[in-house]
Motif scaffolding. Sequence first.
Motif, PDB file in Angstrom:
ATOM      1  N   ASN A   1      42.458  39.249  36.284  1.00  0.00           N
ATOM      2  CA  ASN A   1      41.832  38.496  35.182  1.00  0.00           C
ATOM      3  C   ASN A   1      40.347  38.801  35.031  1.00  0.00           C
ATOM      4  OD1 ASN A   1      44.283  37.202  34.559  1.00  0.00           O
ATOM      5  ND2 ASN A   1      43.880  35.562  36.031  1.00  0.00           N
ATOM      6  N   LYS A   2      39.951  39.969  35.461  1.00  0.00           N
ATOM      7  CA  LYS A   2      38.560  40.383  35.295  1.00  0.00           C
ATOM      8  C   LYS A   2      38.486  41.578  34.353  1.00  0.00           C
ATOM      9  CE  LYS A   2      36.407  38.858  39.621  1.00  0.00           C
ATOM     10  NZ  LYS A   2      35.622  39.288  40.808  1.00  0.00           N
ATOM     11  N   THR A   3      37.407  41.636  33.577  1.00  0.00           N
ATOM     12  CA  THR A   3      37.156  42.785  32.702  1.00  0.00           C
ATOM     13  C   THR A   3      36.177  43.718  33.420  1.00  0.00           C
ATOM     14  OG1 THR A   3      37.519  41.470  30.705  1.00  0.00           O
ATOM     15  CG2 THR A   3      36.288  43.550  30.468  1.00  0.00           C
ATOM     16  N   MET A   4      36.579  44.980  33.554  1.00  0.00           N
ATOM     17  CA  MET A   4      35.776  45.946  34.301  1.00  0.00           C
ATOM     18  C   MET A   4      35.664  47.243  33.506  1.00  0.00           C
ATOM     19  SD  MET A   4      37.653  45.336  38.000  1.00  0.00           S
ATOM     20  CE  MET A   4      36.709  46.618  38.812  1.00  0.00           C
ATOM     21  N   GLU A   5      34.733  48.071  33.921  1.00  0.00           N
ATOM     22  CA  GLU A   5      34.572  49.386  33.303  1.00  0.00           C
ATOM     23  C   GLU A   5      35.417  50.406  34.048  1.00  0.00           C
ATOM     24  OE1 GLU A   5      30.403  50.144  33.375  1.00  0.00           O
ATOM     25  OE2 GLU A   5      30.077  49.233  31.409  1.00  0.00           O
ATOM     26  N   PHE A   6      35.998  51.331  33.273  1.00  0.00           N
ATOM     27  CA  PHE A   6      36.870  52.336  33.861  1.00  0.00           C
ATOM     28  C   PHE A   6      36.629  53.689  33.223  1.00  0.00           C
ATOM     29  CE2 PHE A   6      39.158  48.292  34.121  1.00  0.00           C
ATOM     30  CZ  PHE A   6      39.449  48.243  35.478  1.00  0.00           C
ATOM     31  N   LYS A   7      37.174  54.684  33.896  1.00  0.00           N
ATOM     32  CA  LYS A   7      37.177  56.044  33.379  1.00  0.00           C
ATOM     33  C   LYS A   7      38.618  56.522  33.359  1.00  0.00           C
ATOM     34  CE  LYS A   7      34.916  60.510  33.958  1.00  0.00           C
ATOM     35  NZ  LYS A   7      33.985  61.310  34.794  1.00  0.00           N
ATOM     36  N   VAL A   8      39.060  57.076  32.213  1.00  0.00           N
ATOM     37  CA  VAL A   8      40.417  57.584  32.097  1.00  0.00           C
ATOM     38  C   VAL A   8      40.479  58.926  32.835  1.00  0.00           C
ATOM     39  CG1 VAL A   8      42.258  58.282  30.535  1.00  0.00           C
ATOM     40  CG2 VAL A   8      40.696  56.442  29.874  1.00  0.00           C
ATOM     41  N   VAL A   9      41.284  58.972  33.896  1.00  0.00           N
ATOM     42  CA  VAL A   9      41.312  60.175  34.731  1.00  0.00           C
ATOM     43  C   VAL A   9      42.584  61.002  34.533  1.00  0.00           C
ATOM     44  CG1 VAL A   9      39.797  59.210  36.485  1.00  0.00           C
ATOM     45  CG2 VAL A   9      42.258  58.830  36.657  1.00  0.00           C
TER      46      VAL A   9
ATOM     47  N   ASN B   1      36.222  49.789  28.606  1.00  0.00           N
ATOM     48  CA  ASN B   1      36.423  48.465  29.198  1.00  0.00           C
ATOM     49  C   ASN B   1      37.920  48.169  29.282  1.00  0.00           C
ATOM     50  OD1 ASN B   1      33.714  47.790  29.596  1.00  0.00           O
ATOM     51  ND2 ASN B   1      33.493  47.063  27.490  1.00  0.00           N
ATOM     52  N   GLY B   2      38.306  47.550  30.367  1.00  0.00           N
ATOM     53  CA  GLY B   2      39.705  47.191  30.524  1.00  0.00           C
ATOM     54  C   GLY B   2      39.834  45.829  31.175  1.00  0.00           C
ATOM     55  N   PHE B   3      40.944  45.163  30.887  1.00  0.00           N
ATOM     56  CA  PHE B   3      41.205  43.830  31.425  1.00  0.00           C
ATOM     57  C   PHE B   3      42.301  43.950  32.479  1.00  0.00           C
ATOM     58  CE2 PHE B   3      43.663  39.831  31.287  1.00  0.00           C
ATOM     59  CZ  PHE B   3      42.652  38.935  31.647  1.00  0.00           C
ATOM     60  N   VAL B   4      41.982  43.535  33.705  1.00  0.00           N
ATOM     61  CA  VAL B   4      42.947  43.605  34.798  1.00  0.00           C
ATOM     62  C   VAL B   4      43.960  42.478  34.614  1.00  0.00           C
ATOM     63  CG1 VAL B   4      43.283  43.601  37.299  1.00  0.00           C
ATOM     64  CG2 VAL B   4      41.187  44.573  36.320  1.00  0.00           C
ATOM     65  N   LYS B   5      45.204  42.844  34.307  1.00  0.00           N
ATOM     66  CA  LYS B   5      46.217  41.856  33.972  1.00  0.00           C
ATOM     67  C   LYS B   5      46.899  41.286  35.220  1.00  0.00           C
ATOM     68  CE  LYS B   5      48.908  42.682  30.499  1.00  0.00           C
ATOM     69  NZ  LYS B   5      49.896  43.332  29.605  1.00  0.00           N
ATOM     70  N   CYS B   6      47.312  42.162  36.131  1.00  0.00           N
ATOM     71  CA  CYS B   6      48.058  41.690  37.285  1.00  0.00           C
ATOM     72  C   CYS B   6      48.064  42.754  38.376  1.00  0.00           C
ATOM     73  CB  CYS B   6      49.502  41.322  36.903  1.00  0.00           C
ATOM     74  SG  CYS B   6      50.448  42.734  36.289  1.00  0.00           S
ATOM     75  N   ARG B   7      48.581  42.354  39.508  1.00  0.00           N
ATOM     76  CA  ARG B   7      48.713  43.269  40.642  1.00  0.00           C
ATOM     77  C   ARG B   7      50.119  43.860  40.647  1.00  0.00           C
ATOM     78  NH1 ARG B   7      47.842  41.624  47.047  1.00  0.00           N
ATOM     79  NH2 ARG B   7      48.521  43.611  47.923  1.00  0.00           N
ATOM     80  N   THR B   8      50.230  45.113  41.053  1.00  0.00           N
ATOM     81  CA  THR B   8      51.532  45.759  41.159  1.00  0.00           C
ATOM     82  C   THR B   8      51.562  46.587  42.437  1.00  0.00           C
ATOM     83  OG1 THR B   8      53.176  47.116  40.011  1.00  0.00           O
ATOM     84  CG2 THR B   8      50.883  47.857  39.898  1.00  0.00           C
ATOM     85  N   LYS B   9      52.693  47.207  42.721  1.00  0.00           N
ATOM     86  CA  LYS B   9      52.826  47.987  43.949  1.00  0.00           C
ATOM     87  C   LYS B   9      51.860  49.171  43.929  1.00  0.00           C
ATOM     88  CE  LYS B   9      56.200  50.429  46.793  1.00  0.00           C
ATOM     89  NZ  LYS B   9      57.617  50.877  46.924  1.00  0.00           N
ATOM     90  N   GLY B  10      50.965  49.189  44.868  1.00  0.00           N
ATOM     91  CA  GLY B  10      50.043  50.312  44.997  1.00  0.00           C
ATOM     92  C   GLY B  10      48.792  50.217  44.156  1.00  0.00           C
TER      93      GLY B  10
ATOM     94  N   ASP C   1      43.830  40.593  44.782  1.00  0.00           N
ATOM     95  CA  ASP C   1      43.893  39.474  43.832  1.00  0.00           C
ATOM     96  C   ASP C   1      42.525  39.078  43.286  1.00  0.00           C
ATOM     97  OD1 ASP C   1      46.620  39.329  44.129  1.00  0.00           O
ATOM     98  OD2 ASP C   1      46.500  37.911  45.806  1.00  0.00           O
ATOM     99  N   GLN C   2      41.469  39.458  43.985  1.00  0.00           N
ATOM    100  CA  GLN C   2      40.131  39.077  43.517  1.00  0.00           C
ATOM    101  C   GLN C   2      39.753  39.787  42.209  1.00  0.00           C
ATOM    102  OE1 GLN C   2      36.822  40.705  45.850  1.00  0.00           O
ATOM    103  NE2 GLN C   2      38.269  42.048  46.916  1.00  0.00           N
ATOM    104  N   TYR C   3      40.502  40.837  41.833  1.00  0.00           N
ATOM    105  CA  TYR C   3      40.180  41.582  40.614  1.00  0.00           C
ATOM    106  C   TYR C   3      41.027  41.159  39.416  1.00  0.00           C
ATOM    107  CZ  TYR C   3      37.684  44.689  43.771  1.00  0.00           C
ATOM    108  OH  TYR C   3      36.815  45.208  44.700  1.00  0.00           O
TER     109      TYR C   3
END
Length: 610
Positions: A197-205, A157-166, A193-195
């Motif tokens: 401050n959202k908590t989402m599931e991720f895979k470490v690649v 699980n990860g928390f999307v903090k902010c948007r960055t280049k790319g 921007d819709q993502y």
Amino acid sequence: MSEKETKQAEVEATDAVTVEAPVVSEAQANPEKFLKEFDWHNYEEGIEQVADTKLEEFEKLVSENFVDTLDDEVVEGTVITITDRDAIIDINAKSEGVISLNEFRYNPDLKVGDKVEVLIDVREDATGQLVLSHRKARVIKAWDRVNNAHDTGEIVNGFVKCRTKGGMIVDVFGIEAFLPGSQIDVKPIRDYDQYVNKTMEFKVVKINHEFKNIVVSHKALIEADIEEQKKEIIGQLEKGQVLEGIVKNITSYGVFIDLGGVDGLVHITDLSWSRINHPNEIVELDQKLNVVILDFDENKSRIQLGLKQLSKHPWEALGEDVKVGDKVKGKVVVIADYGAFVEVEEGVEGLVHVSEMSWSTHLRSAQDFVNVGDEIDAVILTLDREDRKMSLGIKQLTPDPWTDITTKYPVGSKHSGIVRNFTNFGVFVELEEGIDGLIYISDLSWTKKIKHPSEFCNVGDTLDVVVLELDVEGRKLSLGHKQTEENPWDKYETEFALGTTHKAAITEMVDKGATIDFNEDIVAFVPARHLEKEDGSKLGKGEEAEFKIIEFNKEFKRVVASHTAVFREEEAKIVKQAVRKQEAQAAEAKPTLGDANDALQALKDKMDGK
């Protein structure tokens, strides 16, 4: 157990020894042995002698109750006290550690009794305090968990903090990781921007240990499910099948449709029966629509879809009363060099060839007559319902100018026209829209020798012309420009007749002779042998002399002159006069026939005795 409690236990153990019944010590029982084994170092340092058994018992208690701590080691501790600024952590060492509450800002619900991970920075500082760090412990443990997740493929699980280049910055176990824009979802993302401050599931690649970089992917989690859906959809594909899809991408040549993990292309020509300039005139992104499968390759990796095929072809709805010769109204949708396509009904187009746009035989580009979007009237020239083709004409709406051509432009009549085009052999002149005539290069000027019409006039110039010939059936008109003026060579034929003499200067020396300009029209040629002067020398450039016309050709505009013939003629006259004089003198001296007859008569008379 604290250091204070440890010392108290030591005292109590010592007191327990002293309160026992008096016994004879080893030193009293065997003084020599006591002195031999006595620890003089402890005595000098002031260390009180304690029995070895007591020391062993004390060491056992310490090993059972205190952890063996090392610097930079992560251990688990318990929150025993929380103050306004700090949290007191017991890690079962000699003393408790203090950690600022700033390191627990991520956990506002921290309370006494919670288990937390801490890093032992220093076992004792200058004040004897145990130095701990919860933040560093979290980072170390987080890297261990991230590496483990990468190796095992574990979903985190990860928390999307902010948007960055790319892409986006994601907090995973307290470490900042990078989420590329292409790894957010299987479809292109237009609003990042819709993502936030959202908590989402991720895979470490990907992990870069050298630069401490982590790359995560959300797309990888759904690709496996999509792959299963894709296989299921591909296995059921059939030509003519109608499926629901979502517009995934729009290009200039077509639209990509997501059929649920499988992409198909609707080419721009399969979007609408009517001509369109760009697919966005028909569809928009994320729009749901039904499409029909037109074709696919053997692997079904390239799927060709159609949208217009779901509706009836407009030609099938074209009324039966529409026929050749009907006047129709339409809109210009496409222009090509050879003509314009006009939509007379939705999806039904006809071609107006450029030759059918004007009665003029001087063809121009279709852009000279119409523009895209123009509403025009036309006449149906041909109609093929089977092949779905229609040809239209615009010029048929106006009378054919050649209908009364003999009345308007009889042979010999004079007119003005505009130069429209050049050829190597002449000039095309437009008398009016649809009436073009040709002036041959030989009919441009009476006097000038013209190699190409561009030497005489320019496109767009206005010329006066005379109709020379008229071919109504062949729709050909022969014109002349020089005929609008009198032929000056008729006058020159008398002025420069054979044998006439004119005074002029040598203009130019040319091959095999020279040229002289008698006037702006007459340029005569003098052969080299006719440049000889009376003294035997020859005339040069710029020398003025008299010249005699020895040849004049009006048809070919050729004039030949001679200087030598001028004085040679005088010589011939003198010779002729001398010859005539000599002949006269000879005639006087020579007996005539009459004289001979008289002599014969006298002789006869004498013979007769007279």
